[in-house]
Design a protein around this motif. Sequence first.
Motif, short mmCIF file in Angstrom:
data_model
loop_
_atom_site.label_atom_id
_atom_site.label_comp_id
_atom_site.label_asym_id
_atom_site.label_seq_id
_atom_site.Cartn_x
_atom_site.Cartn_y
_atom_site.Cartn_z
N LEU A 47 70.49 -11.55 -47.75
CA LEU A 47 70.74 -10.60 -48.77
C LEU A 47 71.73 -10.71 -49.70
N LEU A 48 72.85 -10.58 -48.73
CA LEU A 48 74.23 -11.19 -49.51
C LEU A 48 74.77 -11.45 -50.72
N LEU A 49 74.25 -13.37 -49.27
CA LEU A 49 74.34 -14.40 -50.55
C LEU A 49 73.32 -14.01 -51.94
N LEU A 50 72.01 -13.61 -52.03
CA LEU A 50 71.25 -14.07 -52.80
C LEU A 50 71.82 -12.66 -53.61
N ILE A 51 71.97 -11.46 -53.24
CA ILE A 51 72.38 -10.70 -54.17
C ILE A 51 73.91 -11.22 -55.45
N VAL A 52 75.12 -11.59 -54.84
CA VAL A 52 75.94 -12.45 -54.92
C VAL A 52 75.38 -13.85 -55.85
N ALA A 53 74.49 -14.50 -55.49
CA ALA A 53 73.98 -15.66 -56.47
C ALA A 53 73.35 -15.09 -57.44
N ASN A 54 72.09 -14.63 -57.49
CA ASN A 54 71.13 -14.16 -58.27
C ASN A 54 72.15 -13.52 -60.35
N GLN A 55 73.53 -13.07 -59.07
CA GLN A 55 74.11 -12.21 -60.00
C GLN A 55 74.99 -12.92 -60.77
N PHE A 56 75.81 -14.31 -60.14
CA PHE A 56 76.80 -15.29 -60.87
C PHE A 56 76.47 -15.23 -62.29
N THR A 57 76.21 -16.47 -62.83
CA THR A 57 75.96 -15.82 -64.16
C THR A 57 76.53 -14.76 -64.88
N LEU A 58 76.23 -13.34 -64.44
CA LEU A 58 76.58 -13.43 -65.56
C LEU A 58 77.94 -12.82 -65.44
N ILE A 99 68.70 -8.96 -64.61
CA ILE A 99 69.63 -8.47 -63.70
C ILE A 99 68.33 -7.47 -62.90
N LEU A 100 67.65 -6.66 -63.22
CA LEU A 100 67.10 -5.97 -62.41
C LEU A 100 66.42 -6.77 -61.64
N SER A 101 65.67 -7.71 -62.11
CA SER A 101 64.88 -8.73 -60.98
C SER A 101 65.68 -9.87 -60.17
N GLY A 102 66.74 -10.22 -60.74
CA GLY A 102 67.65 -11.06 -59.27
C GLY A 102 68.49 -10.05 -58.60
N PHE A 103 68.90 -8.21 -58.44
CA PHE A 103 67.99 -7.29 -57.35
C PHE A 103 66.65 -7.00 -56.71
N VAL A 104 66.17 -7.18 -57.61
CA VAL A 104 64.60 -6.55 -56.76
C VAL A 104 63.87 -7.94 -56.15
N GLN A 105 64.82 -9.15 -56.70
CA GLN A 105 64.20 -10.27 -55.55
C GLN A 105 64.98 -11.10 -54.72
N ALA A 106 65.97 -10.09 -54.62
CA ALA A 106 66.71 -10.29 -53.43
C ALA A 106 66.26 -9.49 -52.19
N PHE A 107 65.90 -8.28 -52.31
CA PHE A 107 65.51 -7.21 -51.55
C PHE A 107 63.79 -7.59 -51.60
N VAL A 108 63.45 -8.38 -52.07
CA VAL A 108 61.84 -8.96 -51.54
C VAL A 108 62.59 -9.79 -50.71
N PHE A 109 62.69 -11.07 -51.08
CA PHE A 109 62.72 -11.75 -50.48
C PHE A 109 63.62 -11.86 -48.74
N THR A 110 64.40 -10.80 -49.06
CA THR A 110 64.91 -10.25 -47.34
C THR A 110 63.84 -9.63 -46.46
N ILE A 111 63.22 -8.80 -47.24
CA ILE A 111 62.00 -8.06 -46.21
C ILE A 111 61.22 -8.53 -46.29
N LEU A 112 60.21 -9.40 -46.89
CA LEU A 112 59.13 -10.56 -46.53
C LEU A 112 59.39 -11.43 -45.00
N SER A 113 60.68 -11.63 -45.41
CA SER A 113 61.18 -12.14 -44.52
C SER A 113 61.38 -12.04 -43.16
N VAL A 114 62.62 -10.55 -43.34
CA VAL A 114 61.73 -10.25 -42.34
C VAL A 114 60.76 -10.05 -41.40
#
Lengths: 261, 76
Positions: free
Chosen positions: A89-100, A230-245
């Motif tokens: 989750l942390l890696l995806l959040i940071v990676a998704n928002q990196f280009t900001l 930005i919104l879809s970056g956060f949402v997709q990071a959460f969704v990826f983690t929760i779906l894999s859980v």
Amino acid sequence: MNIPTISIPAETIAQIGPIAVSNSMVTTITSSLIIIVMAFFIRRNAGVKPTRLQVAFELVLEYLLNQMTLAFGSEKRARKYFPLFMTVLLLLIVANQFTLLPFVESVVTSDGTSFFRTPTSHYSLTIGLAAFLLILGHVIAFATHPLRHIGNYVKLQLFFQMKSIKDLPMTLIEFGLGLLDIIGEFAKIISLATRLFGNMFAGGVVIAIVSGLMFATQFLVPIPFLILGILSGFVQAFVFTILSVLFISSTTNAVIQSNNQ
Amino acid sequence: METESVKLLAAGLCMAIGSIGSALAEGFVAGKAMESMARNPKIADKLFTNMVVAIALCESTAIYSLVIALIILFAF
């Protein structure tokens, strides 16, 4: 109208021995470093009286732990798997928002390819992560109870549970459905990986196209799309983690539940 | 028609037709979730996360068509 070139594979920027270093690799390593530095920083100031950053992190942590407790059934098992998913989750959040981060997209090598790129808009990262997580779930389930885990897919035991020959068509159908689940497992990997990749890639492409459309659209027009990104970056990071859980907990729970019976 | 123009047309049609279903599904999920949140505001937080996950699942159809469109555009 000068639409920038859109490339699906990550651009190679350096060659170290046999390994081609691509710009998405550089960004992934940089975001890992960011997380490590942030972890040291927060750990140093952590205490009973929490700092602001600590509160923010505890919020995310507790939320994920609650979700995992619901999925895994008990907090003890959830805590066992917790570090893995929190890392993702942390890696995806940071990676998704990196280009900001300001100016990172302006860093280019000598031949014009950009040095940083959103790593999740590169299919290798997402498919690698998804395959690793879901195969890990199968390995854990197999290690817990090999026969039961195989029996969840190749349902030979149904043939021994038949009461009369009239049940044969139903049993054959269920046996076939069990075999189809094997294909479903591969589809899970692909859909999990492609969801993250597609969202992040499409977000980047939309911003690139809108800002390359006209001279006037370079400044204010991309802002709504950036906010959406930005919104879809956060949402997709959460969704990826929760779906894999959910996927991993369903594979591992299936073995344990049939253990209790 | 030339191959290049057929490719562009096919990619556009692929996205346009493919996203209809996922848009309808997302609207349906969100609408139902809003309805139940209005009826029982206490569980709104719980519903919201489930709603986001469900919407992401519905979205995968559109993502598949995006992948096909990308394959048509770049791989062929």
